[in-house]
Design an enzyme around this catalytic site. Structure first.
Site, PDB file in Angstrom:
ATOM      1  N   SER A 103       0.838  -1.198   0.000  1.00 44.64           N
ATOM      2  CA  SER A 103       0.000   0.000   0.000  1.00 44.64           C
ATOM      3  C   SER A 103       0.876   1.253   0.000  1.00 44.64           C
ATOM      4  O   SER A 103       1.645   1.477  -0.935  1.00 44.64           O
ATOM      5  CB  SER A 103      -0.961  -0.042   1.194  1.00 44.64           C
ATOM      6  N   HIS A 212      -8.325   1.092  -0.379  1.00 39.08           N
ATOM      7  CA  HIS A 212      -8.277   0.143  -1.494  1.00 39.08           C
ATOM      8  C   HIS A 212      -9.668  -0.363  -1.871  1.00 39.08           C
ATOM      9  O   HIS A 212      -9.875  -1.549  -2.132  1.00 39.08           O
ATOM     10  CB  HIS A 212      -7.321  -1.007  -1.168  1.00 39.08           C
TER      11      HIS A 212
END
Length: 317
Positions: A103, A212
């Site tokens: 991430s 996400h």
């Protein structure tokens, strides 16, 4: 300062891993203060607009839990560790064959691969963190880790919830036994309860953002503008991207990969396999705060050595 966490081999070919938001903790910059790499803190502060020294040294957990504060803090701490690793062990650094980041950690990986400069990486992380924090404030969400079942089992639970009108998605596939879901708090909590009924373990994460997932789409505009103004160099080693678990060299296509990453699943389990099986990494090195990623290597590739780069012990006056 490389501590062997799992196994050992001669002359390993390293894949270096950089952590994402969630590993931050108060005082995590203290071990690096006084090292030659500490000058990075001033560089990141100027580029990002945050007082990074304060965040790394004196901020409390509540302050660090803010999305924008957490991201710039973890990014900087990771770069400090990467800089000191290369300074202390240039022989090992020369054996790094690829990098990846979970991430937020993908931006640390892009700087480590010299696809992004430190200043550009810091500016992008600052813009990304602010945009995500504002999006979460306007449309709060939730995330939960579901453990004990394959990703296909979790996907089936998510699809069942979506058929009933729930706003829910798979956000991270971290290992064969851990998948993270994201969406509305109601949907996350209901699906977590369904997972428990199916014999799976779950943990609702202490976040207010559905990272996400399509919940982050409003943040894409600000991040997209920043990405368009950023130059992406050729780079020195491949970076395996979160969104497709494929090896990429530097170049302008990273604008699209970074934009997609904001709203797409992190394919971390696949990423680790690509690093080992396609890029021939024979050992993994977790660089940055904590040892979360070294642990995920053990769960995905138990036969492969996974090390972590340890912070020095802080010097007392």
């Amino acid at each position: 300062m490389v501590a062997h966490v799992h196994g050992s081999i001669a002359e390993p070919r390293y894949a270096v891993l950089f952590p994402g938001q969630g590993v931050q903790r108060p005082g995590m910059g203290e071990p690096w203060r006084g090292t030659p790499s500490w000058e990075l803190v001033d560089s990141v502060s100027r580029a990002s607009g945050f007082d990074v020294a304060e965040l790394l040294l004196t901020a409390d957990q509540e302050t660090l839990s803010r999305t924008d504060h957490a991201q710039i803090s973890v990014f900087t701490a990771s770069l400090l560790a990467w800089s000191e690793f290369r300074r202390h062990d240039p022989h090992a650094a020369a054996r790094v064959v690829a990098v990846a980041g979970h991430s937020l950690g993908e931006y640390s990986a892009l700087v480590a691969a010299e696809v992004l400069s430190v200043a550009d990486g810091a500016w992008l992380v600052g813009e990304r963190g602010r945009a995500m924090a504002e999006t979460a404030r306007r449309r709060p969400g939730a995330m939960a880790a579901v453990m004990g079942g394959a990703v296909e089992q979790v996907e089936a639970l998510v699809e069942a919830a979506r058929r009933d009108g729930a706003e829910l998605w798979v956000a991270n596939h971290n290992s064969p036994q851990q998948t993270v879901i994201a969406g509305s708090r109601t949907a996350v909590e209901a699906t977590a309860a369904s997972a428990a009924e199916a014999g799976l373990r779950y943990s609702v994460l202490p976040v207010t953002a559905a990272c996400h997932s399509p919940y982050m789409e409003p943040a894409g505009a600000a991040l997209g503008r920043a990405l368009e103004l950023t130059g992406f160099a050729t780079g020195t080693v491949p970076v395996v991207a979160n969104v497709d678990a494929r090896a990429h060299h530097g170049g302008s296509h990273w604008r699209e990969l970074c934009a997609r990453q904001l709203v797409s699943r992190v394919r971390w389990a696949d990423t680790l396999h690509v690093l080992h099986e396609e890029l021939d990494a024979t050992a993994f090195l977790d660089i940055g705060p904590g040892s979360t990623l070294a642990g995920l290597v053990r769960r995905n590739l138990p036969e492969i050595p996974s090390d972590r780069f340890k912070a020095p012990v802080p010097q007392t006056a």
